[in-house]
Design a protein around this motif. Structure first.
Motif, PDB file in Angstrom:
ATOM      1  N   MET A   6       1.216   2.836  -0.552  1.00 25.63           N
ATOM      2  CA  MET A   6       2.087   2.278  -1.842  1.00 25.63           C
ATOM      3  C   MET A   6       1.025   2.054  -2.861  1.00 25.63           C
ATOM      4  N   THR A   7       1.041   2.213  -4.247  1.00 21.58           N
ATOM      5  CA  THR A   7       0.316   1.785  -5.134  1.00 21.58           C
ATOM      6  C   THR A   7       0.320   0.269  -5.341  1.00 21.58           C
ATOM      7  N   ALA A   8      -0.808  -0.375  -5.747  1.00 18.95           N
ATOM      8  CA  ALA A   8      -0.870  -1.861  -5.898  1.00 18.95           C
ATOM      9  C   ALA A   8       0.255  -2.396  -6.928  1.00 18.95           C
ATOM     10  N   THR A   9       0.138  -1.492  -7.730  1.00 17.91           N
ATOM     11  CA  THR A   9       1.191  -1.862  -9.023  1.00 17.91           C
ATOM     12  C   THR A   9       2.252  -1.134  -9.235  1.00 17.91           C
ATOM     13  N   PRO A  10       3.254  -1.137  -8.563  1.00 16.89           N
ATOM     14  CA  PRO A  10       4.450  -0.022  -8.647  1.00 16.89           C
ATOM     15  C   PRO A  10       4.684  -0.195 -10.030  1.00 16.89           C
ATOM     16  N   SER A  31      12.574  -2.119 -20.964  1.00 18.63           N
ATOM     17  CA  SER A  31      11.043  -2.483 -20.856  1.00 18.63           C
ATOM     18  C   SER A  31      10.297  -1.217 -19.822  1.00 18.63           C
ATOM     19  N   ALA A  32       9.122  -1.426 -19.632  1.00 19.89           N
ATOM     20  CA  ALA A  32       8.590  -0.445 -18.741  1.00 19.89           C
ATOM     21  C   ALA A  32       6.989  -1.073 -18.692  1.00 19.89           C
ATOM     22  N   GLY A  33       6.752  -1.315 -17.214  1.00 26.32           N
ATOM     23  CA  GLY A  33       5.393  -2.038 -16.954  1.00 26.32           C
ATOM     24  C   GLY A  33       5.153  -1.677 -15.364  1.00 26.32           C
ATOM     25  N   SER A  34       4.617  -2.709 -14.944  1.00 26.35           N
ATOM     26  CA  SER A  34       4.254  -2.757 -13.474  1.00 26.35           C
ATOM     27  C   SER A  34       4.363  -4.121 -12.873  1.00 26.35           C
ATOM     28  N   LEU A  35       4.624  -4.015 -11.553  1.00 28.96           N
ATOM     29  CA  LEU A  35       4.700  -5.338 -10.842  1.00 28.96           C
ATOM     30  C   LEU A  35       3.286  -5.740 -10.378  1.00 28.96           C
ATOM     31  N   CYS A  36       3.147  -6.957 -10.450  1.00 29.26           N
ATOM     32  CA  CYS A  36       1.611  -7.526 -10.663  1.00 29.26           C
ATOM     33  C   CYS A  36       1.322  -7.924  -8.843  1.00 29.26           C
ATOM     34  N   ARG A  37       0.124  -7.348  -8.544  1.00 24.13           N
ATOM     35  CA  ARG A  37      -0.060  -7.878  -7.084  1.00 24.13           C
ATOM     36  C   ARG A  37       0.201  -9.174  -6.940  1.00 24.13           C
ATOM     37  N   GLU A  38      -0.061 -10.292  -7.810  1.00 23.23           N
ATOM     38  CA  GLU A  38       0.203 -11.689  -7.421  1.00 23.23           C
ATOM     39  C   GLU A  38       1.476 -11.980  -7.057  1.00 23.23           C
ATOM     40  N   TRP A  39       2.653 -11.224  -7.859  1.00 21.02           N
ATOM     41  CA  TRP A  39       3.891 -11.334  -7.628  1.00 21.02           C
ATOM     42  C   TRP A  39       4.609 -10.750  -6.247  1.00 21.02           C
ATOM     43  N   LEU A  40       3.914  -9.569  -6.011  1.00 20.07           N
ATOM     44  CA  LEU A  40       4.275  -8.773  -4.731  1.00 20.07           C
ATOM     45  C   LEU A  40       3.693  -9.530  -3.451  1.00 20.07           C
ATOM     46  N   GLY A  41       2.757 -10.260  -3.561  1.00 20.14           N
ATOM     47  CA  GLY A  41       1.744 -11.023  -2.512  1.00 20.14           C
ATOM     48  C   GLY A  41       1.206 -10.026  -1.807  1.00 20.14           C
ATOM     49  N   ASP A  42       0.713  -8.987  -2.285  1.00 22.55           N
ATOM     50  CA  ASP A  42      -0.307  -7.893  -1.472  1.00 22.55           C
ATOM     51  C   ASP A  42      -1.607  -8.462  -1.444  1.00 22.55           C
TER      52      ASP A  42
END
Length: 290
Positions: free
Chosen positions: A1-5, A279-290
C-alpha cells in the motif's frame, strides 16, 4: 500500500462520500478498509466526513463481486464498493453511483464522451447502468421498483404508514400531510422488523403536486438523516404514483440537498441528477498511523 493513498470527496445533492481510487485493488487490499477505517474516514470531526465511502475498483479485485453479479461479472469492469458511515456494506446508492462515474471520469479511468449510452457498473445490489447526461449531470438505470407490502414507522412521537419498496435495498416510503420540515430525525425511527429484517431506509414524503412533484426527508439505515438519498427518491416517486393509481410517470423529487428527477416505468426506474467532486488529496501517514 502506498504511504499516502489518494482520496477524493464529493456529493450528489449533498449526499456526501469519501471516494478512494483503487483501480487494481492494491491500495486497500484485504481487510485494510475495515469497518473501523470506514468509520474513521466518515467521522466529521476526526476524519474527512461523509455519509459513506466509495472505493473505485475493478470488479475482478472484489472478492464478493462474482457472487452478487453472477453472469454479469465480465460485463462490469468497475465495481462500486460502497460502505455506509457505520462501516456496514451497502447494496446500492443512486447518488453514490452518479458520483462514482463522475470520479472515474475525473480520474481519467473513463472517457465521459463514451458514457452517454451508459456504463454497466457492479454493485452489491446487482449491475446498474449509469451514464453522462447532456446537462452535465448523470443518469442511473436503477432497476424496477418492487413493492412488497405496507408497514409503519414510529418517529417523533407519530406513526407513519408507508409503502414497502425495494430498490435493491429496502425502503418505507410514507406519504404524509405533516410538514416534513417540522420532523425531528435525529433519532432512528422504529419499524416492523419482520417486514424489514435487515433494516430499512425511511422516507417521509410531502406531495406538492399529485403524481408529479414531491418533497422528502430520509433516515438512512447505518447513517442517519442524509441530505439526499437516490434510492429513497425512487421509492418516494413510486409511492407518489401508486397512490394516484399509476405505475409509470416522471416525478420531480426535492431533497434538502437539491433536486432529482425520477422516471418510473413498467420495467425500470431512471434517476437523474448532479454529481460534484469537492476536493482531492491524500491521506497523511500521521492520520493513518503507519
Amino acid at each position: 500500500m502506498t504511504a499516502t493513498p489518494r482520496v477524493l470527496t464529493g456529493h450528489g445533492t449533498e449526499n456526501d462520500f469519501v471516494v478512494l481510487p483503487d483501480p487494481d485493488g492494491s491500495v486497500w487490499p484485504g481487510d485494510r478498509l475495515d469497518a473501523a477505517m470506514v468509520r474513521r474516514l466518515c467521522d466529521r470531526r476526526g476524519g474527512l466526513g461523509g455519509d459513506g465511502v466509495l472505493r473505485l475498483v475493478r470488479s475482478e479485485h472484489v472478492p464478493d463481486a462474482a457472487a452478487v453479479l453472477g453472469a454479469d461479472l465480465q460485463a462490469c469492469e468497475w465495481f462500486m464498493d460502497h460502505r455506509n458511515a457505520d462501516g456496514s456494506f451497502a447494496e446500492m446508492c443512486g447518488n453514490g453511483i452518479r458520483l462514482f462515474l463522475h470520479a472515474l471520469v475525473a480520474e481519467g479511468l473513463l472517457d465521459r464522451s463514451a458514457c452517454a449510452d451508459g456504463v454497466l457498473v457492479g454493485t452489491r445490489g446487482g449491475p446498474r447502468r449509469v451514464g453522462a447526461a447532456a446537462d452535465g449531470g448523470y443518469w442511473v438505470d436503477m432497476g424496477p421498483a418492487r413493492e412488497f407490502g405496507r408497514g409503519t414507522a414510529q418517529l417523533d412521537g407519530r406513526t407513519f404508514d408507508g409503502l414497502a419498496v425495494s430498490m435493491g435495498n429496502p425502503h418505507l416510503a410514507a406519504l404524509t400531510d405533516v410538514d416534513v420540515d417540522t420532523l425531528d430525525l435525529t433519532a432512528a425511527p422504529s419499524f416492523d422488523e419482520e417486514l424489514f429484517p435487515d433494516g430499512v431506509n425511511v422516507e417521509l414524503v410531502n406531495v406538492l403536486e399529485p403524481g408529479e412533484h414531491v418533497r422528502l426527508r430520509v433516515f438512512e439505515r447505518g447513517v442517519g438523516e442524509t441530505r439526499s438519498c437516490g434510492t429513497g427518491a425512487c421509492a418516494a416517486a413510486y409511492a407518489a404514483l401508486a397512490v394516484e393509481g399509476r405505475r409509470e410517470g416522471t416525478v420531480i423529487v426535492d431533497v434538502p440537498g437539491g433536486r432529482l428527477s425520477v422516471q418510473v416505468g413498467p420495467r425500470t426506474t431512471v434517476l437523474t441528477g448532479p454529481a460534484v467532486l469537492v476536493s482531492a488529496g491524500s491521506l497523511c501517514r500521521e492520520w493513518l498511523g503507519d
